[in-house]
Design a protein around this motif. Structure first.
Motif, short mmCIF file in Angstrom:
data_model
loop_
_atom_site.label_atom_id
_atom_site.label_comp_id
_atom_site.label_asym_id
_atom_site.label_seq_id
_atom_site.Cartn_x
_atom_site.Cartn_y
_atom_site.Cartn_z
N GLU A 162 -32.50 -47.27 -5.27
CA GLU A 162 -31.55 -46.43 -4.57
C GLU A 162 -32.14 -45.08 -4.19
O GLU A 162 -31.89 -44.56 -3.10
N MET A 163 -32.96 -44.49 -5.07
CA MET A 163 -33.53 -43.18 -4.77
C MET A 163 -34.52 -43.27 -3.60
O MET A 163 -34.63 -42.34 -2.82
N ASP A 164 -35.22 -44.39 -3.48
CA ASP A 164 -36.12 -44.57 -2.33
C ASP A 164 -35.32 -44.64 -1.03
O ASP A 164 -35.71 -44.06 -0.01
N VAL A 165 -34.21 -45.34 -1.08
CA VAL A 165 -33.34 -45.45 0.11
C VAL A 165 -32.81 -44.08 0.49
O VAL A 165 -32.85 -43.67 1.65
N TYR A 194 -32.25 -48.70 7.26
CA TYR A 194 -33.36 -49.26 6.52
C TYR A 194 -33.12 -50.76 6.35
O TYR A 194 -31.98 -51.23 6.34
N LEU A 195 -34.20 -51.49 6.24
CA LEU A 195 -34.14 -52.93 6.05
C LEU A 195 -35.22 -53.28 5.03
O LEU A 195 -36.36 -52.85 5.17
N THR A 196 -34.83 -54.01 4.00
CA THR A 196 -35.79 -54.32 2.94
C THR A 196 -36.55 -55.60 3.25
O THR A 196 -36.03 -56.54 3.86
N LYS A 197 -37.82 -55.59 2.85
CA LYS A 197 -38.68 -56.77 3.00
C LYS A 197 -38.52 -57.68 1.78
O LYS A 197 -38.32 -57.18 0.67
N VAL A 220 -37.90 -46.67 16.54
CA VAL A 220 -39.12 -46.74 15.74
C VAL A 220 -38.84 -47.61 14.52
O VAL A 220 -37.84 -47.41 13.82
N LEU A 221 -39.73 -48.57 14.27
CA LEU A 221 -39.69 -49.37 13.05
C LEU A 221 -40.82 -48.87 12.16
O LEU A 221 -41.99 -48.94 12.54
N LEU A 222 -40.49 -48.33 10.98
CA LEU A 222 -41.48 -47.64 10.15
C LEU A 222 -41.59 -48.27 8.77
O LEU A 222 -40.63 -48.31 8.01
N ASP A 223 -42.79 -48.74 8.45
CA ASP A 223 -43.11 -49.19 7.10
C ASP A 223 -43.49 -47.97 6.27
O ASP A 223 -44.27 -47.12 6.72
N LEU A 224 -42.95 -47.87 5.07
CA LEU A 224 -43.24 -46.71 4.23
C LEU A 224 -44.60 -46.80 3.55
O LEU A 224 -45.21 -45.78 3.22
N GLY A 225 -45.10 -48.00 3.32
CA GLY A 225 -46.33 -48.17 2.56
C GLY A 225 -47.56 -48.19 3.45
O GLY A 225 -48.17 -49.25 3.64
N LEU A 226 -47.95 -47.04 3.96
CA LEU A 226 -49.10 -46.97 4.86
C LEU A 226 -50.33 -46.44 4.11
O LEU A 226 -50.19 -45.64 3.17
N ALA A 246 -34.81 -40.79 19.02
CA ALA A 246 -35.08 -42.19 18.69
C ALA A 246 -34.26 -42.62 17.48
O ALA A 246 -33.99 -41.83 16.58
N VAL A 247 -33.86 -43.89 17.46
CA VAL A 247 -33.30 -44.49 16.25
C VAL A 247 -34.47 -44.88 15.36
O VAL A 247 -35.38 -45.58 15.80
N LEU A 248 -34.47 -44.42 14.11
CA LEU A 248 -35.59 -44.64 13.22
C LEU A 248 -35.16 -45.58 12.09
O LEU A 248 -34.29 -45.24 11.29
N VAL A 249 -35.74 -46.76 12.08
CA VAL A 249 -35.40 -47.79 11.09
C VAL A 249 -36.57 -47.98 10.14
O VAL A 249 -37.69 -48.30 10.58
N VAL A 250 -36.34 -47.79 8.86
CA VAL A 250 -37.38 -47.97 7.84
C VAL A 250 -37.40 -49.43 7.41
O VAL A 250 -36.36 -50.02 7.12
N LEU A 251 -38.60 -50.00 7.39
CA LEU A 251 -38.82 -51.34 6.85
C LEU A 251 -39.60 -51.16 5.55
O LEU A 251 -40.70 -50.62 5.55
N THR A 252 -39.03 -51.59 4.44
CA THR A 252 -39.67 -51.29 3.17
C THR A 252 -39.43 -52.39 2.14
O THR A 252 -38.41 -53.08 2.17
N ALA A 253 -40.41 -52.53 1.23
CA ALA A 253 -40.24 -53.43 0.10
C ALA A 253 -39.60 -52.71 -1.07
O ALA A 253 -39.28 -53.33 -2.09
N ARG A 254 -39.40 -51.41 -0.94
CA ARG A 254 -38.81 -50.62 -2.01
C ARG A 254 -37.29 -50.78 -1.97
O ARG A 254 -36.67 -50.49 -0.95
N THR A 255 -36.70 -51.18 -3.08
CA THR A 255 -35.26 -51.44 -3.11
C THR A 255 -34.50 -50.45 -3.98
O THR A 255 -33.28 -50.53 -4.07
#
Length: 227
Positions: A85-88, A99-102, A49-55, A74-83
């Motif tokens: 540390e607490m968000d991660v 997680y992978l940052t935008k 699953v590729l999941l954007d946090l900002g929905l 499932a392997v759950l990968v977060v895609l986020t513009a939030r960088t």
């Protein structure tokens, strides 16, 4: 071919990702919001699953927790513009494996996905099919972990990390090697995800394992009965 669910409210990004993954032979499905993602999860399993946090209709962290409950394998990968540390950390503690940052490069995401799917496949981590660590059994082929009294339910990356440490029990393993072997050989950026997963293993396995933190280096899984 893997079943991949993309949860992204941006139509351009979601459509592009779905098309790129289909071109690689995957069965990809785009969900534009949290409600669609939960509906898809109820229909059956997925490998990733590729999941954007900002929905627009859901708190990303809460949705992450719900998807983890409904798609435990499932392997759950977060895609986020939030960088931050607490968000991660919050994303990882909500059930994310990675997680992978935008903005991110499509080639980088494809490489990360391939690494996750390879490691999640039976025998994808190499080494012995079964590892005994004291009274604990790690079945790599079935991706299951057993103590004498119960099966310990581990998230995909928790299992991979435990198997990697157990394969080198008694030896110091650097943070760089763990990130490369368990997550991605091309990983860069914060390794806080490793610390969160080690903490989860300690919590779930209790006195079955003793993982020693080696300051400024990495971790060591102590041999059974070791002091």
């Amino acid at each position: 071919m893997a079943r991949i669910v993309i949860v992204e409210d941006d139509e351009t990004i979601g459509g592009r990702l779905a098309a790129a993954l289909r071109a690689l032979g995957h069965d990809s499905e785009w969900c534009p919001d949290g409600a669609a993602a939960l509906t898809r999860a109820a229909r059956g399993p997925a490998e990733l699953v590729l999941l954007d946090l900002g929905l627009p209709d859901a708190d990303g962290f809460e949705l992450c927790r719900q998807l983890r409950e409904r798609l435990p394998d499932a392997v759950l990968v977060v895609l986020t513009a939030r960088t931050g540390e607490m968000d991660v950390i919050q994303a990882l503690e909500s059930g994310a494996d990675d997680y992978l940052t935008k903005p991110f490069r499509l080639a980088e995401l494809q490489a990360r996905i391939a690494a996750h799917l390879r490691r999640a496949s039976p025998g994808g981590n190499g080494g012995a099919a079964r590892i005994r660590h004291g009274a604990m059994l790690i079945d790599r082929a079935a991706r299951r972990c057993f103590t004498p009294t119960r099966e310990v339910v581990l998230r995909p990356k928790e299992f991979d990390l435990l198997a990697r440490l157990a394969a080198s029990a008694g030896q110091a393993v650097s943070r760089e090697d763990l990130m490369s072997d368990v997550w991605d050989e091309n990983w860069f950026g914060s390794t806080k995800t490793l610390d969160v997963h080690v903490a989860a293993l300690r919590r779930k396995l209790g006195d079955q394992v003793r993982i020693t933190t080696l300051r400024h280096f990495g971790y060591r899984l102590e041999p059974p009965g070791g002091r």
